[in-house]
Design a protein around this motif. Structure first.
Motif, mmCIF file in Angstrom:
data_model
loop_
_atom_site.group_PDB
_atom_site.id
_atom_site.type_symbol
_atom_site.label_atom_id
_atom_site.label_comp_id
_atom_site.label_asym_id
_atom_site.label_seq_id
_atom_site.Cartn_x
_atom_site.Cartn_y
_atom_site.Cartn_z
ATOM 1 N N GLN A 105 36.362 -4.887 -6.274
ATOM 2 C CA GLN A 105 36.120 -4.941 -7.705
ATOM 3 C C GLN A 105 34.677 -5.320 -8.016
ATOM 4 O OE1 GLN A 105 38.241 -4.113 -10.123
ATOM 5 N NE2 GLN A 105 39.805 -3.536 -8.658
ATOM 6 N N ALA A 106 33.990 -5.933 -7.082
ATOM 7 C CA ALA A 106 32.623 -6.374 -7.313
ATOM 8 C C ALA A 106 31.624 -5.224 -7.324
ATOM 9 C CB ALA A 106 32.230 -7.388 -6.249
ATOM 10 N N ALA A 107 32.014 -4.084 -6.769
ATOM 11 C CA ALA A 107 31.097 -2.955 -6.723
ATOM 12 C C ALA A 107 30.940 -2.380 -8.122
ATOM 13 C CB ALA A 107 31.626 -1.890 -5.769
ATOM 14 N N GLY A 108 29.704 -2.279 -8.608
ATOM 15 C CA GLY A 108 29.450 -1.791 -9.954
ATOM 16 C C GLY A 108 29.387 -0.279 -10.009
ATOM 17 N N SER A 109 29.725 0.247 -11.153
ATOM 18 C CA SER A 109 29.636 1.684 -11.335
ATOM 19 C C SER A 109 28.220 2.059 -11.742
ATOM 20 C CB SER A 109 30.621 2.134 -12.414
ATOM 21 O OG SER A 109 30.192 1.671 -13.680
ATOM 22 N N GLY A 110 27.942 3.307 -11.762
ATOM 23 C CA GLY A 110 26.622 3.770 -12.166
ATOM 24 C C GLY A 110 26.321 3.427 -13.614
ATOM 25 N N LEU A 111 27.333 3.462 -14.476
ATOM 26 C CA LEU A 111 27.144 3.139 -15.884
ATOM 27 C C LEU A 111 26.798 1.667 -16.063
ATOM 28 C CD1 LEU A 111 27.220 4.017 -18.819
ATOM 29 C CD2 LEU A 111 29.670 3.539 -18.829
ATOM 30 N N GLN A 112 27.467 0.793 -15.337
ATOM 31 C CA GLN A 112 27.157 -0.635 -15.409
ATOM 32 C C GLN A 112 25.720 -0.891 -14.980
ATOM 33 O OE1 GLN A 112 30.192 -2.092 -12.817
ATOM 34 N NE2 GLN A 112 31.522 -2.734 -14.500
ATOM 35 N N THR A 113 25.298 -0.239 -13.935
ATOM 36 C CA THR A 113 23.936 -0.399 -13.448
ATOM 37 C C THR A 113 22.936 0.108 -14.477
ATOM 38 O OG1 THR A 113 24.724 -0.117 -11.191
ATOM 39 C CG2 THR A 113 22.359 0.165 -11.558
ATOM 40 N N ALA A 114 23.228 1.254 -15.086
ATOM 41 C CA ALA A 114 22.322 1.821 -16.085
ATOM 42 C C ALA A 114 22.192 0.906 -17.302
ATOM 43 C CB ALA A 114 22.808 3.198 -16.508
ATOM 44 N N VAL A 115 23.295 0.344 -17.760
ATOM 45 C CA VAL A 115 23.265 -0.555 -18.919
ATOM 46 C C VAL A 115 22.482 -1.820 -18.586
ATOM 47 C CG1 VAL A 115 24.708 -2.021 -20.394
ATOM 48 C CG2 VAL A 115 25.354 0.350 -19.974
ATOM 49 N N THR A 116 22.680 -2.354 -17.398
ATOM 50 C CA THR A 116 21.956 -3.551 -16.982
ATOM 51 C C THR A 116 20.456 -3.286 -16.892
ATOM 52 O OG1 THR A 116 23.876 -4.315 -15.752
ATOM 53 C CG2 THR A 116 21.761 -5.298 -15.179
ATOM 54 N N MET B 114 10.061 -5.346 -22.100
ATOM 55 C CA MET B 114 9.121 -4.720 -23.019
ATOM 56 C C MET B 114 8.860 -5.604 -24.235
ATOM 57 S SD MET B 114 10.362 -0.750 -22.831
ATOM 58 C CE MET B 114 9.424 -0.287 -24.254
ATOM 59 N N VAL B 115 9.912 -6.223 -24.775
ATOM 60 C CA VAL B 115 9.735 -7.084 -25.948
ATOM 61 C C VAL B 115 8.906 -8.312 -25.584
ATOM 62 C CG1 VAL B 115 10.953 -8.552 -27.603
ATOM 63 C CG2 VAL B 115 11.793 -6.254 -27.132
ATOM 64 N N VAL B 116 9.224 -8.951 -24.475
ATOM 65 C CA VAL B 116 8.466 -10.132 -24.057
ATOM 66 C C VAL B 116 7.028 -9.748 -23.722
ATOM 67 C CG1 VAL B 116 8.270 -11.905 -22.271
ATOM 68 C CG2 VAL B 116 10.475 -11.433 -23.321
ATOM 69 N N GLY B 117 6.821 -8.619 -23.073
ATOM 70 C CA GLY B 117 5.469 -8.165 -22.760
ATOM 71 C C GLY B 117 4.663 -7.890 -24.019
ATOM 72 N N ALA B 118 5.295 -7.268 -25.014
ATOM 73 C CA ALA B 118 4.603 -7.011 -26.285
ATOM 74 C C ALA B 118 4.301 -8.322 -27.001
ATOM 75 C CB ALA B 118 5.447 -6.107 -27.168
ATOM 76 N N ALA B 119 5.220 -9.282 -26.919
ATOM 77 C CA ALA B 119 4.998 -10.571 -27.584
ATOM 78 C C ALA B 119 3.842 -11.322 -26.946
ATOM 79 C CB ALA B 119 6.275 -11.409 -27.524
ATOM 80 N N LEU B 120 3.707 -11.236 -25.647
ATOM 81 C CA LEU B 120 2.682 -12.006 -24.953
ATOM 82 C C LEU B 120 1.333 -11.294 -24.851
ATOM 83 C CD1 LEU B 120 4.783 -13.488 -22.026
ATOM 84 C CD2 LEU B 120 4.073 -14.627 -24.129
ATOM 85 N N PHE C 289 18.783 -0.946 -18.424
ATOM 86 C CA PHE C 289 18.275 -0.716 -19.779
ATOM 87 C C PHE C 289 18.041 -2.040 -20.506
ATOM 88 C CE2 PHE C 289 19.083 -0.177 -24.341
ATOM 89 C CZ PHE C 289 18.072 0.725 -24.649
ATOM 90 N N GLY C 290 18.985 -2.965 -20.414
ATOM 91 C CA GLY C 290 18.836 -4.263 -21.061
ATOM 92 C C GLY C 290 17.669 -5.053 -20.522
ATOM 93 N N MET C 291 17.521 -5.048 -19.211
ATOM 94 C CA MET C 291 16.410 -5.773 -18.594
ATOM 95 C C MET C 291 15.073 -5.149 -18.974
ATOM 96 S SD MET C 291 18.102 -6.520 -14.857
ATOM 97 C CE MET C 291 16.609 -7.139 -14.150
#
Length: 76
Positions: free
Chosen positions: A15-26, A35-41, A28-30
């Motif tokens: 169950q610990a193995a992630g799917s491709g969609l989970q990886t893509a969402v993670t 990008m937001v922190v880089g733009a802020a700084l 994307f979020g990171m």
């Protein structure tokens, strides 16, 4: 008395193995957060101001229960 013979079967994928969609969402979020922190700084003052306004939106908010929702709207 007869003896039952069993054969080894490969176990199911854990169950610990992630799917491709989970990886893509993670990823994307990171990327979005980076990008937001880089733009802020490191961005222009205008970009920095906009990025700092976006930061509270990236924070997870707890889900409200129906009781909390009713008390906020004045209904019971």
């Amino acid at each position: 008395m007869t003896i039952a013979k069993t054969k080894s079967v490969d176990s199911a994928e854990s169950q610990a193995a992630g799917s491709g969609l989970q990886t893509a969402v993670t990823v994307f979020g990171m990327t979005l957060f980076t990008m937001v922190v880089g733009a802020a700084l490191y961005g222009t003052p205008e970009q920095s101001e906009r990025a700092f306004r976006l930061l509270p939106w990236l924070r997870p908010h707890p889900e409200t229960t129906s009781d909390e929702h009713d008390s906020r709207s004045g209904r019971r």
